[in-house]
Design a protein around this motif. Structure first.
Motif, PDB file in Angstrom:
ATOM      1  N   TYR A  64      -0.629  17.298   5.210  1.00 29.50           N
ATOM      2  CA  TYR A  64      -1.520  17.933   6.180  1.00 29.50           C
ATOM      3  C   TYR A  64      -1.559  19.453   5.976  1.00 29.50           C
ATOM      4  N   THR A  65      -0.399  20.042   5.774  1.00 21.75           N
ATOM      5  CA  THR A  65      -0.327  21.489   5.571  1.00 21.75           C
ATOM      6  C   THR A  65      -1.009  21.883   4.266  1.00 21.75           C
ATOM      7  N   PHE A  66      -0.786  21.109   3.208  1.00 23.95           N
ATOM      8  CA  PHE A  66      -1.403  21.421   1.920  1.00 23.95           C
ATOM      9  C   PHE A  66      -2.927  21.304   2.003  1.00 23.95           C
ATOM     10  N   ILE A  67      -3.428  20.268   2.653  1.00 23.18           N
ATOM     11  CA  ILE A  67      -4.878  20.108   2.799  1.00 23.18           C
ATOM     12  C   ILE A  67      -5.455  21.248   3.633  1.00 23.18           C
ATOM     13  N   SER A  68      -4.733  21.681   4.645  1.00 19.31           N
ATOM     14  CA  SER A  68      -5.182  22.821   5.454  1.00 19.31           C
ATOM     15  C   SER A  68      -5.233  24.099   4.626  1.00 19.31           C
ATOM     16  N   CYS A  69      -4.269  24.268   3.723  1.00 21.21           N
ATOM     17  CA  CYS A  69      -4.279  25.451   2.842  1.00 21.21           C
ATOM     18  C   CYS A  69      -5.474  25.416   1.889  1.00 21.21           C
ATOM     19  N   ILE A  70      -5.755  24.247   1.334  1.00 18.61           N
ATOM     20  CA  ILE A  70      -6.909  24.126   0.435  1.00 18.61           C
ATOM     21  C   ILE A  70      -8.209  24.386   1.192  1.00 18.61           C
ATOM     22  N   LEU A  71      -8.324  23.841   2.412  1.00 11.79           N
ATOM     23  CA  LEU A  71      -9.489  24.116   3.249  1.00 11.79           C
ATOM     24  C   LEU A  71      -9.597  25.604   3.549  1.00 11.79           C
ATOM     25  N   GLY A  72      -8.475  26.266   3.784  1.00 13.32           N
ATOM     26  CA  GLY A  72      -8.482  27.701   4.043  1.00 13.32           C
ATOM     27  C   GLY A  72      -8.943  28.512   2.836  1.00 13.32           C
ATOM     28  N   LEU A  78       1.487  29.802   0.571  1.00 12.27           N
ATOM     29  CA  LEU A  78       1.925  28.762   1.491  1.00 12.27           C
ATOM     30  C   LEU A  78       1.767  27.378   0.878  1.00 12.27           C
ATOM     31  N   ALA A  79       0.674  27.145   0.152  1.00 11.16           N
ATOM     32  CA  ALA A  79       0.475  25.851  -0.506  1.00 11.16           C
ATOM     33  C   ALA A  79       1.524  25.616  -1.586  1.00 11.16           C
ATOM     34  N   LEU A  94       6.610  23.103  -3.594  1.00  7.29           N
ATOM     35  CA  LEU A  94       7.869  23.297  -4.311  1.00  7.29           C
ATOM     36  C   LEU A  94       9.098  22.866  -3.532  1.00  7.29           C
ATOM     37  N   PHE A  95       9.118  23.128  -2.260  1.00  6.99           N
ATOM     38  CA  PHE A  95      10.310  22.849  -1.485  1.00  6.99           C
ATOM     39  C   PHE A  95      10.157  21.500  -0.799  1.00  6.99           C
ATOM     40  N   LYS A 101      12.630  19.060   0.174  1.00  8.58           N
ATOM     41  CA  LYS A 101      13.561  18.549   1.174  1.00  8.58           C
ATOM     42  C   LYS A 101      13.449  19.294   2.503  1.00  8.58           C
ATOM     43  N   THR A 102      13.698  20.574   2.485  1.00  9.46           N
ATOM     44  CA  THR A 102      13.638  21.333   3.735  1.00  9.46           C
ATOM     45  C   THR A 102      12.902  22.633   3.482  1.00  9.46           C
ATOM     46  N   LEU A 103      12.281  23.116   4.513  1.00  9.71           N
ATOM     47  CA  LEU A 103      11.645  24.426   4.451  1.00  9.71           C
ATOM     48  C   LEU A 103      12.507  25.392   5.251  1.00  9.71           C
ATOM     49  N   ARG A 104      13.071  26.338   4.568  1.00 13.07           N
ATOM     50  CA  ARG A 104      13.853  27.361   5.257  1.00 13.07           C
ATOM     51  C   ARG A 104      12.988  28.601   5.409  1.00 13.07           C
ATOM     52  N   LEU A 105      13.006  29.175   6.578  1.00  6.99           N
ATOM     53  CA  LEU A 105      12.210  30.375   6.818  1.00  6.99           C
ATOM     54  C   LEU A 105      12.792  31.520   6.010  1.00  6.99           C
ATOM     55  N   GLY A 106      11.972  32.164   5.261  1.00  3.68           N
ATOM     56  CA  GLY A 106      12.396  33.273   4.432  1.00  3.68           C
ATOM     57  C   GLY A 106      11.281  34.282   4.298  1.00  3.68           C
ATOM     58  N   TRP A 107      11.492  35.274   3.482  1.00  6.68           N
ATOM     59  CA  TRP A 107      10.495  36.331   3.343  1.00  6.68           C
ATOM     60  C   TRP A 107       9.244  35.834   2.652  1.00  6.68           C
ATOM     61  N   VAL A 108       9.352  34.828   1.783  1.00  2.32           N
ATOM     62  CA  VAL A 108       8.158  34.300   1.111  1.00  2.32           C
ATOM     63  C   VAL A 108       7.245  33.631   2.121  1.00  2.32           C
ATOM     64  N   TYR A 109       7.828  32.876   3.038  1.00  2.00           N
ATOM     65  CA  TYR A 109       7.018  32.199   4.042  1.00  2.00           C
ATOM     66  C   TYR A 109       6.390  33.196   5.004  1.00  2.00           C
ATOM     67  N   LEU A 110       7.133  34.184   5.378  1.00  2.00           N
ATOM     68  CA  LEU A 110       6.583  35.194   6.272  1.00  2.00           C
ATOM     69  C   LEU A 110       5.470  35.978   5.588  1.00  2.00           C
ATOM     70  N   LEU A 111       5.607  36.238   4.302  1.00  2.00           N
ATOM     71  CA  LEU A 111       4.546  36.877   3.537  1.00  2.00           C
ATOM     72  C   LEU A 111       3.307  35.993   3.493  1.00  2.00           C
ATOM     73  N   ALA A 112       3.515  34.696   3.311  1.00  4.03           N
ATOM     74  CA  ALA A 112       2.388  33.775   3.268  1.00  4.03           C
ATOM     75  C   ALA A 112       1.663  33.720   4.599  1.00  4.03           C
TER      76      ALA A 112
END
Length: 133
Positions: free
Chosen positions: A48-56, A107-108, A113-114, A116-127
């Motif tokens: 769902y998140t990946f499809i939302s990113c592609i739509l974006g 974000l896509a 890539l990740f 198993k788990t998504l850990r909040l980090g600077w890459v995610y905040l940048l995205a």
């Protein structure tokens, strides 16, 4: 009374699609981060998140060329006027479109890539910052 032409409706549709994709991608991202113990639902949330990113990404590109078409005022082929696209790319809508594209792309990639788990980090905040702007 204002007259609405097709460019206004097309731009409005692109904005609605962009905001829907933004809500879906950021919401899906946070669901992946907060619901990481529910492994059975994690795959569907990632899809769902990946499809939302592609739509974006598509909504950002379509919205950008719609703005160029509005400025060119030459019909459908005005959206692909290279002079208008170059002029618009150097202004604040071009910067916003570039940041949105980078944010949705990062974000896509992070969702892919990740596994198993998504850990909040600077890459995610940048995205997320890139998606919002």
């Amino acid at each position: 009374m204002t007259s609405f032409n097709l460019w206004v409706l097309f731009t409005l549709g692109c904005k609605v699609a962009l905001y829907s994709a933004l809500a879906g991608s950021i919401g899906g991202f946070f669901c992946c981060g907060f619901l990481n113990k529910h492994f059975h639902a994690l795959h569907s949330i990632r899809v769902y998140t990946f499809i939302s990113c592609i739509l974006g990404i598509f909504a950002t590109l379509l919205g950008f060329v719609a703005q160029a078409g509005t400025l060119a005022d030459c019909g459908f082929f005005g959206m692909f006027n290279t002079q208008m696209l170059d002029l618009l790319w150097q202004t604040s809508p071009g910067t916003a479109a570039g940041l949105q594209l980078i944010g949705f792309f990062i974000l896509a990639v992070c969702v892919i890539l990740f596994n198993k788990t998504l850990r909040l980090g600077w890459v995610y905040l940048l995205a997320i910052t890139g998606c919002v702007f």
